[in-house]
Design an enzyme around this catalytic site. Structure first.
Site, PDB file in Angstrom:
ATOM      1  N   TYR A  61       0.785  -1.179   0.155  1.00 33.17           N
ATOM      2  CA  TYR A  61       0.098  -0.063  -0.035  1.00 33.17           C
ATOM      3  C   TYR A  61       1.028   1.113   0.011  1.00 33.17           C
ATOM      4  O   TYR A  61       1.377   1.566   0.933  1.00 33.17           O
ATOM      5  CB  TYR A  61      -0.891  -0.020   1.214  1.00 33.17           C
ATOM      6  CG  TYR A  61      -1.910   1.026   1.425  1.00 33.17           C
ATOM      7  CD1 TYR A  61      -3.163   0.690   1.257  1.00 33.17           C
ATOM      8  CD2 TYR A  61      -1.661   2.365   1.593  1.00 33.17           C
ATOM      9  CE1 TYR A  61      -4.307   1.559   1.336  1.00 33.17           C
ATOM     10  CE2 TYR A  61      -2.775   3.173   1.830  1.00 33.17           C
ATOM     11  CZ  TYR A  61      -3.940   2.978   1.530  1.00 33.17           C
ATOM     12  OH  TYR A  61      -4.908   3.944   1.655  1.00 33.17           O
ATOM     13  N   TYR A 125       2.425   5.328   6.891  1.00 25.70           N
ATOM     14  CA  TYR A 125       3.100   4.504   5.734  1.00 25.70           C
ATOM     15  C   TYR A 125       4.293   3.939   6.511  1.00 25.70           C
ATOM     16  O   TYR A 125       4.505   2.812   6.323  1.00 25.70           O
ATOM     17  CB  TYR A 125       3.368   5.346   4.591  1.00 25.70           C
ATOM     18  CG  TYR A 125       4.236   4.558   3.464  1.00 25.70           C
ATOM     19  CD1 TYR A 125       3.593   3.493   2.925  1.00 25.70           C
ATOM     20  CD2 TYR A 125       5.476   5.109   3.249  1.00 25.70           C
ATOM     21  CE1 TYR A 125       4.484   2.648   2.025  1.00 25.70           C
ATOM     22  CE2 TYR A 125       6.329   4.334   2.297  1.00 25.70           C
ATOM     23  CZ  TYR A 125       5.622   3.165   1.672  1.00 25.70           C
ATOM     24  OH  TYR A 125       6.545   2.613   0.818  1.00 25.70           O
TER      25      TYR A 125
END
Length: 293
Positions: A61, A125
């Site tokens: 992702y 992230y």
């Protein structure tokens, strides 16, 4: 050897499959539609069906800003998914190369980060990618390798380099950030390192490895080099600070990575980012023009 590449529809996954095919290896590339790494049954079925010797996890992702408001979703892919893959590899007797990122570091260093420097991610992230590293090392410590990359660009996907190629033809000047330092890295070079490393994982190679191109640059430096290689005036690129482009996820100011582990393993020396870009740009430009309506 038989290889299985997850995330094969992405930029790095595509180049990894291509490199392995070029070497005459038996390789299967599966994109997200064919293999959901967050599904235990999907992962187990894939390994049972393919019987790989080495799994390369390029699935991720990568929406850095979106992850700030969807961290749980990002964690499923970047954290839980690699752990599931490692667990399945352990059960099926396979080795695993997992691709991670420079975002696991805080970005406040003054000298290149080594593989054993303590991580300290400052974004969702980065936190989710660090969780993936730890999941792999927990489940498959002796038969896995973590390969950290950064600032990727390639012919088969969106990247900063491709954006600069497009903007060179559509804008008189381009403002680009000049206070973030990293290492522009061609996915084809990472794919070469993956192919070189795979047979050694579980033998004399495991743990964390940095796989960026060498040297360092700012985004401004990279943009100027793209313009120069295109035959355009580099002075059309204008330097600005990060404040000119506020983002939900703060970008690290400095994530240059050292290559100590690569040298210890005797792998080919990482080539300078400018050398790699010089070879890569005609291919990326050709692909960009092919896809432009």
């Amino acid at each position: 050897m038989k290889w299985l590449v997850t995330g094969a529809g992405g930029m790095l996954g595509h180049d990894t499959v291509a490199e392995l095919h070029a070497r005459g290896e038996r390789v299967t590339g599966l994109d997200h539609a064919a293999l959901d790494i967050t599904s235990p049954s999907s992962v187990d079925h894939a390994l049972a069906a393919q019987h790989p010797d080495v799994v390369v996890n390029c699935a991720a992702y990568t929406a850095v800003d979106d992850a700030e408001k969807n961290e749980e979703r990002a964690l499923r892919v970047n954290g839980d998914g690699p752990r599931l893959l490692a667990r399945a590899c352990a059960a099926h007797g396979a080795r695993l190369i997992h691709v991670s990122t420079d975002y696991v570091f805080a970005g406040d260093a003054r000298t290149p980060y080594s593989e054993d420097d303590p991580p300290g991610p400052r974004t969702a992230y980065g936190r989710t990618k660090l969780a993936g590293e730890r999941g792999v090392l927990d489940e498959l410590p002796a038969a896995s390798a973590i390969m950290r990359v950064a600032w990727l660009y390639g012919a088969h996907g969106r990247s900063f380099v491709r954006t600069m190629i497009e903007l060179e033809t559509s804008r008189t000047t381009v403002d680009v950030v000049d206070d973030q330092h990293g290492q522009p890295t061609w996915t084809a070079d990472v794919a070469t390192t993956i192919a070189d490393l795979g047979p050694r994982v579980g033998a004399d190679a495991s743990g964390v490895l940095h796989a960026t191109n060498s040297g360092e640059a700012t985004w401004y430096d990279l943009a100027r080099e793209v313009f120069r290689l295109l035959g355009a005036d580099p002075d059309r690129v204008r330097p600005v600070t990060s404040e000119a482009f506020p983002r939900p996820a703060p970008r690290p100011a400095y994530t240059v990575l050292a290559h100590r582990r690569r040298q210890e393993l005797g792998l080919a020396r990482a080539r300078d980012w400018r050398t790699a870009l010089h070879e890569a740009l005609p291919r990326i430009r050709k692909e960009t023009l092919r896809e432009t309506p």
